[in-house]
Design a protein around this motif. Structure first.
Motif, PDB file in Angstrom:
ATOM      1  N   SER A  70       0.819  -1.104  -0.026  1.00  0.00           N
ATOM      2  CA  SER A  70      -0.052   0.162  -0.046  1.00  0.00           C
ATOM      3  C   SER A  70       0.717   0.997  -0.089  1.00  0.00           C
ATOM      4  CB  SER A  70      -1.020  -0.037   1.133  1.00  0.00           C
ATOM      5  OG  SER A  70      -0.403   0.039   2.547  1.00  0.00           O
ATOM      6  N   LEU A  71       1.641   1.417   0.911  1.00  0.00           N
ATOM      7  CA  LEU A  71       2.507   2.571   0.841  1.00  0.00           C
ATOM      8  C   LEU A  71       3.578   2.677  -0.399  1.00  0.00           C
ATOM      9  CD1 LEU A  71       4.765   3.649   3.873  1.00  0.00           C
ATOM     10  CD2 LEU A  71       5.957   3.361   1.644  1.00  0.00           C
ATOM     11  N   SER A  72       4.042   1.674  -0.821  1.00  0.00           N
ATOM     12  CA  SER A  72       4.637   1.693  -1.943  1.00  0.00           C
ATOM     13  C   SER A  72       4.329   2.038  -3.036  1.00  0.00           C
ATOM     14  CB  SER A  72       5.491   0.115  -2.261  1.00  0.00           C
ATOM     15  OG  SER A  72       6.440  -0.111  -1.202  1.00  0.00           O
ATOM     16  N   GLN A  73       2.930   1.558  -3.673  1.00  0.00           N
ATOM     17  CA  GLN A  73       2.177   1.945  -4.492  1.00  0.00           C
ATOM     18  C   GLN A  73       1.740   3.417  -4.631  1.00  0.00           C
ATOM     19  OE1 GLN A  73      -1.221  -0.605  -4.019  1.00  0.00           O
ATOM     20  NE2 GLN A  73      -2.310   1.051  -2.794  1.00  0.00           N
ATOM     21  N   TYR A  74       1.553   3.982  -3.528  1.00  0.00           N
ATOM     22  CA  TYR A  74       1.174   5.351  -3.570  1.00  0.00           C
ATOM     23  C   TYR A  74       2.470   6.375  -3.757  1.00  0.00           C
ATOM     24  CZ  TYR A  74      -3.448   5.306  -1.996  1.00  0.00           C
ATOM     25  OH  TYR A  74      -5.016   5.198  -2.405  1.00  0.00           O
ATOM     26  N   ASN A  75       3.593   5.797  -3.254  1.00  0.00           N
ATOM     27  CA  ASN A  75       4.928   6.504  -3.906  1.00  0.00           C
ATOM     28  C   ASN A  75       5.227   6.240  -5.236  1.00  0.00           C
ATOM     29  OD1 ASN A  75       6.019   7.163  -1.394  1.00  0.00           O
ATOM     30  ND2 ASN A  75       7.758   6.156  -1.425  1.00  0.00           N
ATOM     31  N   THR A  80       3.061   9.254  -7.474  1.00  0.00           N
ATOM     32  CA  THR A  80       4.489   9.392  -8.073  1.00  0.00           C
ATOM     33  C   THR A  80       5.319  10.132  -7.367  1.00  0.00           C
ATOM     34  OG1 THR A  80       3.876  10.749  -9.921  1.00  0.00           O
ATOM     35  CG2 THR A  80       3.488   8.456 -10.394  1.00  0.00           C
ATOM     36  N   VAL A  81       5.700   9.927  -6.110  1.00  0.00           N
ATOM     37  CA  VAL A  81       7.010  10.732  -5.609  1.00  0.00           C
ATOM     38  C   VAL A  81       7.821  10.775  -6.383  1.00  0.00           C
ATOM     39  CG1 VAL A  81       8.203  10.660  -3.548  1.00  0.00           C
ATOM     40  CG2 VAL A  81       5.937  10.080  -3.052  1.00  0.00           C
ATOM     41  N   ARG A 112       7.825  12.358 -13.515  1.00  0.00           N
ATOM     42  CA  ARG A 112       7.222  11.977 -12.240  1.00  0.00           C
ATOM     43  C   ARG A 112       6.755  13.170 -11.556  1.00  0.00           C
ATOM     44  NH1 ARG A 112       7.637   6.661 -10.474  1.00  0.00           N
ATOM     45  NH2 ARG A 112       7.294   7.316  -8.216  1.00  0.00           N
ATOM     46  N   LYS A 113       7.652  14.098 -11.236  1.00  0.00           N
ATOM     47  CA  LYS A 113       7.376  15.300 -10.441  1.00  0.00           C
ATOM     48  C   LYS A 113       6.368  16.025 -11.264  1.00  0.00           C
ATOM     49  CE  LYS A 113       9.729  19.436  -8.685  1.00  0.00           C
ATOM     50  NZ  LYS A 113      11.042  20.082  -8.858  1.00  0.00           N
ATOM     51  N   ALA A 114       5.921  16.006 -12.519  1.00  0.00           N
ATOM     52  CA  ALA A 114       4.688  16.789 -13.125  1.00  0.00           C
ATOM     53  C   ALA A 114       3.572  16.140 -12.542  1.00  0.00           C
ATOM     54  CB  ALA A 114       4.793  16.811 -14.588  1.00  0.00           C
ATOM     55  N   LEU A 115       3.552  14.745 -12.669  1.00  0.00           N
ATOM     56  CA  LEU A 115       2.393  14.025 -12.085  1.00  0.00           C
ATOM     57  C   LEU A 115       2.063  14.215 -10.866  1.00  0.00           C
ATOM     58  CD1 LEU A 115       2.604  10.265 -13.745  1.00  0.00           C
ATOM     59  CD2 LEU A 115       0.943  12.255 -14.107  1.00  0.00           C
TER      60      LEU A 115
ATOM     61  N   ILE B 347       6.436  21.572  -0.778  1.00  0.00           N
ATOM     62  CA  ILE B 347       6.366  19.983  -0.401  1.00  0.00           C
ATOM     63  C   ILE B 347       6.899  19.374  -1.624  1.00  0.00           C
ATOM     64  CG2 ILE B 347       4.567  18.240  -0.033  1.00  0.00           C
ATOM     65  CD1 ILE B 347       2.906  20.438   1.377  1.00  0.00           C
ATOM     66  N   THR B 348       6.483  19.659  -2.731  1.00  0.00           N
ATOM     67  CA  THR B 348       6.911  19.019  -3.933  1.00  0.00           C
ATOM     68  C   THR B 348       8.304  19.224  -4.132  1.00  0.00           C
ATOM     69  OG1 THR B 348       6.242  20.690  -5.455  1.00  0.00           O
ATOM     70  CG2 THR B 348       4.841  18.852  -5.301  1.00  0.00           C
ATOM     71  N   SER B 349       9.101  20.278  -4.015  1.00  0.00           N
ATOM     72  CA  SER B 349      10.471  20.411  -4.082  1.00  0.00           C
ATOM     73  C   SER B 349      11.273  19.729  -2.884  1.00  0.00           C
ATOM     74  CB  SER B 349      11.107  21.793  -4.284  1.00  0.00           C
ATOM     75  OG  SER B 349      10.526  22.887  -3.097  1.00  0.00           O
ATOM     76  N   THR B 350      10.576  19.812  -1.776  1.00  0.00           N
ATOM     77  CA  THR B 350      11.695  19.163  -0.595  1.00  0.00           C
ATOM     78  C   THR B 350      11.268  17.592  -0.812  1.00  0.00           C
ATOM     79  OG1 THR B 350      10.975  20.977   0.675  1.00  0.00           O
ATOM     80  CG2 THR B 350      11.654  19.160   1.829  1.00  0.00           C
ATOM     81  N   LEU B 351      10.129  17.128  -1.239  1.00  0.00           N
ATOM     82  CA  LEU B 351      10.154  15.672  -1.251  1.00  0.00           C
ATOM     83  C   LEU B 351      11.018  15.101  -2.674  1.00  0.00           C
ATOM     84  CD1 LEU B 351       6.442  14.784  -0.691  1.00  0.00           C
ATOM     85  CD2 LEU B 351       8.236  14.824   0.941  1.00  0.00           C
ATOM     86  N   THR B 352      11.326  15.902  -3.360  1.00  0.00           N
ATOM     87  CA  THR B 352      12.028  15.630  -4.633  1.00  0.00           C
ATOM     88  C   THR B 352      13.655  15.523  -4.044  1.00  0.00           C
ATOM     89  OG1 THR B 352      10.712  16.590  -5.961  1.00  0.00           O
ATOM     90  CG2 THR B 352      12.465  15.930  -6.934  1.00  0.00           C
ATOM     91  N   GLU B 353      14.043  16.481  -3.268  1.00  0.00           N
ATOM     92  CA  GLU B 353      15.495  16.670  -2.861  1.00  0.00           C
ATOM     93  C   GLU B 353      16.088  15.419  -2.164  1.00  0.00           C
ATOM     94  OE1 GLU B 353      15.778  20.304  -1.189  1.00  0.00           O
ATOM     95  OE2 GLU B 353      15.162  21.470  -2.831  1.00  0.00           O
ATOM     96  N   GLY B 354      15.289  14.875  -1.119  1.00  0.00           N
ATOM     97  CA  GLY B 354      15.964  14.089  -0.006  1.00  0.00           C
ATOM     98  C   GLY B 354      17.143  14.381   0.709  1.00  0.00           C
TER      99      GLY B 354
END
Lengths: 608, 358
Positions: A70-75, A80-81, A112-115, B347-354
């Motif tokens: 569950s956690l992985s799929q949301y990522n 798409t983290v 992925r960021k855009a999504l 939030i998006t930029s921080t979550l991308t940086e790591g």
């Protein structure tokens, strides 16, 4: 700095003596293997004692399986983290090791960021509505769990099967019901993770922002700024207080305390009380709050089958209630000081805000704080719904399946079912149904009890083994947000983990203050009654339902956790110091050793 | 802002930080502190006008101008020349008597100060106070006592605007090599039980929610000079929780010997080395003073010097000797201003940086 830091290969970990063959308890995809050796040796693995502090009984593995997916799929697939896929799991010597899968390809990250931005924005923008719907979905799933029929296989099917033209037998329905139980558990965790990225994500970013300006800001302070003060997870304890007050008001308090201290079982106490009007009034109030508030487990998140709920053992809430009654009689105030806590939160927030260097910082702070406070109710409340309420019922429903296997002589006792993996149980149910339908003897009664006895022995021995905190290869950078936040994996932490031995352990500040006393190492909730007043509890993690224990001990030390560990919150409630996330508290400290803990510094010193 | 342009003596409590041009920076700051209720050492300030009048009325100003004509700005950049000029000019200044009415006013103020403290011939510090901070250029005289000594040292202090360093500095910067009006602070010498420094942030991490204190028994010189390992304290500015207490070795103490009238470093007795120089109560009092000072000086983190005075009653014995803005972190953090965006962009930029592990 950590270049010289070397971790052991997961392939070099030895099996403790007498535990040979432990691998057969778990599915092949949960084991390190030659097929994936290169991949597996190329990344970092760390032991997840935050959620799974004890070796996993085969059935209990359902929990890591649930959250892994569950956690992985949301990522990876839903939100798409950008720079992370999911969290990989393996079992070594019964312990769960986890490892984030990171993304380094910049092009893919951008895509992925855009999504991610679009999708996650939808959840933030509509959070209140979605959270409301989420609660409904979770509760509906729990109601469904309660309804799933589990019935023994009859010699002759009921007449109605014919007259109603049902078309399917009790045997088939049993298999269906078992499947539904398992699906229900997985669904609970699907929902659990639905809000997770959103809830924890905001919190993580808020934390990062604050620490840029206040590098030394503690988790407890951050938690305090975003906490809602009145939260569902604390309601069970509130209900005990209410019942204690009602008992005093109705003047049945003396009777309750007297009977309870004579070791009369709560069920009998309740029967006794029902004999008169006032007693009856109190009992009906108790019955009223039991569903759902007594579906409250004694374990952190009820991640193990043995984590029973208050409803299963009323002595646990009664003990708490009796304690509150006594305190009330001594004229003590037992209410949580809501107003004071809220004021404290506002003052602290305002003071930190005023210390920010520029107005731009203050603007960003305000925005992040607002967003985090919006989503934080989920972070604080979801354990009650998804973990306590659901799981307390779930484990009992599996026990009902256990009863059926006991009746068929497949296993000796209902608890033995937990020494079987969920897939093995499905297979056994097919064997049972075949045996029932065909009238042929089953094989299981001939070999299964011995096999499970061996598993029980292995697990007992594995409980004595200390899993190394981390294995494999340290990456340059961790981009998986959960690993950073929930497990607090940082360079410093890895360094601490690699040099755990010594007289001073370092962890995180959980609850301020200093305490000195005898240590009591408790690895699992069912051993909590060994604790003597004035001792310092040393455990892998703590659970909120240990409320009464917190009033007994002088301080708390845990192996894992930060602000998400309820140990910190509850310790603060009770005003006792806590050091969380020591990594090796339970393996380094021994019961009876004199220790000194500093909950402000996050240190534990072994004195003698 | 003071308007009586001719006044020479001001009590510290009359001054505010806007009086910088009247009495110099140090006096204005000390004044602001006393004025706003911070416990600065009691005392008075001599205005820039006092300096100017002395130079004019004794005629020494003209004498100096005349004398310095033989030097060019260029030659005064050299140490040897500056030293020779310094010696000559300071001799001229120190050879002049204080104009009578000014002497009367200063001596009067000194006597009032003695009365307030309740002792004759109170020991004071005579400190230079330029309009801008020029650390180490002018001089300060400690343990000055008796009216005539005060007058003498005020004149010496004025003369210290011609130290070789000050001359060279002004020549180098093209600021003019003639007279350089300053204010002078005459304040009670602290009879320090313990003293040290306090930052209203953690200078190591830049964390502004912390206050860090270093201290030792005796005078602050031992801490400021870095000669000894002081006691260290870290306090949460918001919750007032003492988060760290580290006992320093405190090898030596800087002590004033009132009989021999000298200050000197002495080996510290073992019992004092093993004891913290501040009690928890004193730490918290000090932290509250630090918070007050920070608020007073525009919310900027402060770098302060403090002392506990044995001569004063316990409720008012903690003194702030100095408070100035901390500059290193303040400018660093202002540079790292967040890109003002929505919470979501954050939030998006921080979550991308790591997070970097290596």
């Amino acid at each position: 700095m950590s270049a010289e830091l070397k971790l052991q290969s997961p392939f070099d970990v030895e099996t403790p003596k007498g535990c040979e063959g432990w691998q057969e308890m778990y599915p092949s995809y949960y084991l390190f293997s030659e097929e994936r050796r290169k991949f597996e040796e190329g990344k970092i693995w760390f032991v997840d004692t935050l959620h799974h502090p004890e070796p996993m009984a085969p059935f209990d593995l359902i929990l890591p399986e649930c959250w892994q997916i569950s956690l992985s799929q949301y990522n990876s697939r839903i939100f798409t983290v950008p720079a992370a896929l999911g969290i990989d799991h393996r079992v070594i010597n019964g312990y769960v090791y986890i490892s984030p899968n990171l993304i380094t390809d910049p092009e893919l990250i951008e895509k992925r960021k855009a999504l991610f931005e679009r999708r996650i924005r939808y959840y933030y923008d509509n959070f209140e509505v979605l959270y409301h719907l989420w609660r409904k979905k979770v509760i509906a799933n729990i109601e469904e769990l309660k309804r799933i029929p589990i019935k023994p296989l009859p010699e002759f099917e009921d007449e109605s099967i014919v007259t109603d033209a049902v078309g399917v037998s009790s045997g088939h329905k049993l298999i269906e019901s078992y499947d539904r139980l398992i699906e229900n558990m997985f669904r609970d965790w699907q929902l659990h993770s639905e809000m997770g990225v959103v809830g924890y994500g905001a919190y993580l970013v808020f934390t990062t922002f604050c620490r840029e300006v206040f590098p030394e800001m503690k988790d407890i302070t951050l938690g305090q700024m975003v906490s809602g003060v009145k939260v569902d997870i604390l309601v069970p304890d509130e209900k005990l207080k209410e019942l204690a007050k009602l008992a005093v008001k109705l003047k049945v308090d003396k009777k309750i305390v007297e009977l309870f201290e004579k070791d009369v079982h709560p069920e009998q106490i309740m029967a006794e009380l029902k004999k008169d009007k006032t007693g009856n009034e109190w009992v009906s109030k108790l019955e009223e709050v039991r569903d759902p508030w007594f579906y409250f487990g004694v374990g952190m998140g009820n991640f193990y089958h043995k984590h029973v709920g208050w409803n299963d053992d009323l002595r646990i809430p009664f003990r708490g209630m009796v304690d509150y009654i006594k305190r009330l009689r001594q004229g003590e105030e037992i209410e949580r000081p809501f107003e004071r806590l809220r004021q404290e939160r506002d003052t602290i927030t305002e003071e930190y805000r005023s210390l920010l260097p520029t107005d731009e910082h203050r603007e960003a702070f305000d925005q992040l704080l607002k967003t985090t406070r919006t989503v934080y109710p989920f972070v604080e409340n979801h354990p009650f719904y998804c973990e306590h309420w659901h799981h307390v019922i779930f484990w009992n429903r599996i026990r009902e399946i256990g009863d059926i296997l006991v009746n068929a002589n497949f296993i000796k006792g209902r608890e033995d079912i937990f020494y079987l993996h969920r897939a093995e149980i499905l297979q056994l149910l097919y064997e049972l149904v075949i045996s029932w339908a065909v009238g042929t003897p089953a094989r299981a009664p001939g070999y299964l009890p011995d096999k499970l006895k061996r598993r029980e022995e292995i697990l007992e021995r594995l409980g004595e083994w200390n899993p190394p905190p981390a294995l494999g290869k340290i990456p340059e950078k961790i981009t998986e947000p959960w690993t950073i936040m929930l497990w607090g994996v940082t360079t410093e932490r890895l360094k601490d983990w690699s040099t755990a031995a010594g007289k001073v352990l370092k962890g995180s500040a959980g609850s301020p203050g200093i305490a000195e006393g005898l240590a009591r190492v408790i690895r699992s909730a069912d051993k909590a009654d060994q604790i003597q007043p004035g001792e310092i509890l040393v455990c892998p993690v703590t659970a909120p339902a240990w409320g009464p224990i917190f009033s007994k001990v002088k301080g708390v030390v845990t192996d894992t956790g930060g602000v998400m560990a309820h140990a910190s919150i509850i310790a603060r409630e009770y005003g006792i110091p806590a050091v969380v996330g020591t990594g090796s508290g339970t393996s380094t400290i021994k019961t009876g050793e004199r220790i000194r803990i500093d909950g402000s510094e996050g240190t534990v010193e072994i004195l003698s | 802002m003071k308007t009586e342009q001719q006044k020479v003596v001001y009590w510290m409590r009359e001054l505010t930080k806007s009086d910088l041009n009247v009495v110099g920076k140090k006096c204005a700051n000390l004044g602001e502190m006393s004025n706003k209720g911070l416990p600065a050492p009691p005392g008075f300030a001599l205005s820039v006008v006092g300096y100017e009048r002395f130079m004019k009325e004794t005629g020494v100003g003209q004498e100096i101008d005349k004398y310095l004509q033989k030097y060019s700005t260029e030659t005064l950049k050299k140490a040897a020349e500056a030293e020779a000029a310094s010696k000559a000019v300071r001799k001229m200044i120190e050879g002049k008597p204080m104009p009578e009415d000014m002497e009367k006013e200063i001596v009067g103020a000194y006597h009032t100060l003695c009365q307030e403290i309740g002792r004759d011939d109170v020991e004071v510090a005579v400190r230079s106070s330029g309009a801008v901070s020029m650390p180490g250029q002018f001089e300060t005289y400690l343990y000055v006592h008796g009216a005539s000594e005060v007058i003498k040292n005020v004149i010496r202090c004025w003369g210290s605007t011609f130290t070789p360093r000050a001359i060279m500095f002004r020549a180098e910067k093209g600021l003019g090599i003639g007279i350089w009006p300053i204010g002078v602070a005459v304040i009670k010498m602290v009879n320090a039980k313990a003293s040290g420094i306090m930052f209203t942030l953690n200078p190591v991490t830049g964390d502004r929610s912390k206050i860090t204190i270093e201290g030792n028994w005796g005078l602050g010189e031992s801490v400021v000079s870095g000669r000894i390992e002081p006691d260290r304290f870290k306090v949460n500015k918001i919750t007032l929780e003492i988060e760290e207490k580290r006992l320093g070795r405190k090898e030596e103490e800087y002590i004033y010997d009132s009989k021999r009238r000298v200050t000197e470093f002495r080996a510290a007795p073992p019992e004092r080395r093993s004891e913290f120089c501040l009690t928890d109560e004193e730490i918290i009092k000090l932290v509250n003073l630090g918070k007050q000072a920070e608020k007073l000086f525009g919310g900027e983190p402060q770098d302060t010097e403090w002392a506990i005075d044995k001569d004063l009653p316990p409720e008012e014995n903690i003194l702030l000797l100095q408070s100035r803005p901390e500059t290193i972190w303040a400018s660093k953090q202002k540079k790292g201003v967040p890109r003002t965006t929505s919470a979501l962009d954050y939030i998006t930029s921080t979550l991308t940086e790591g997070k970097k592990l290596k």
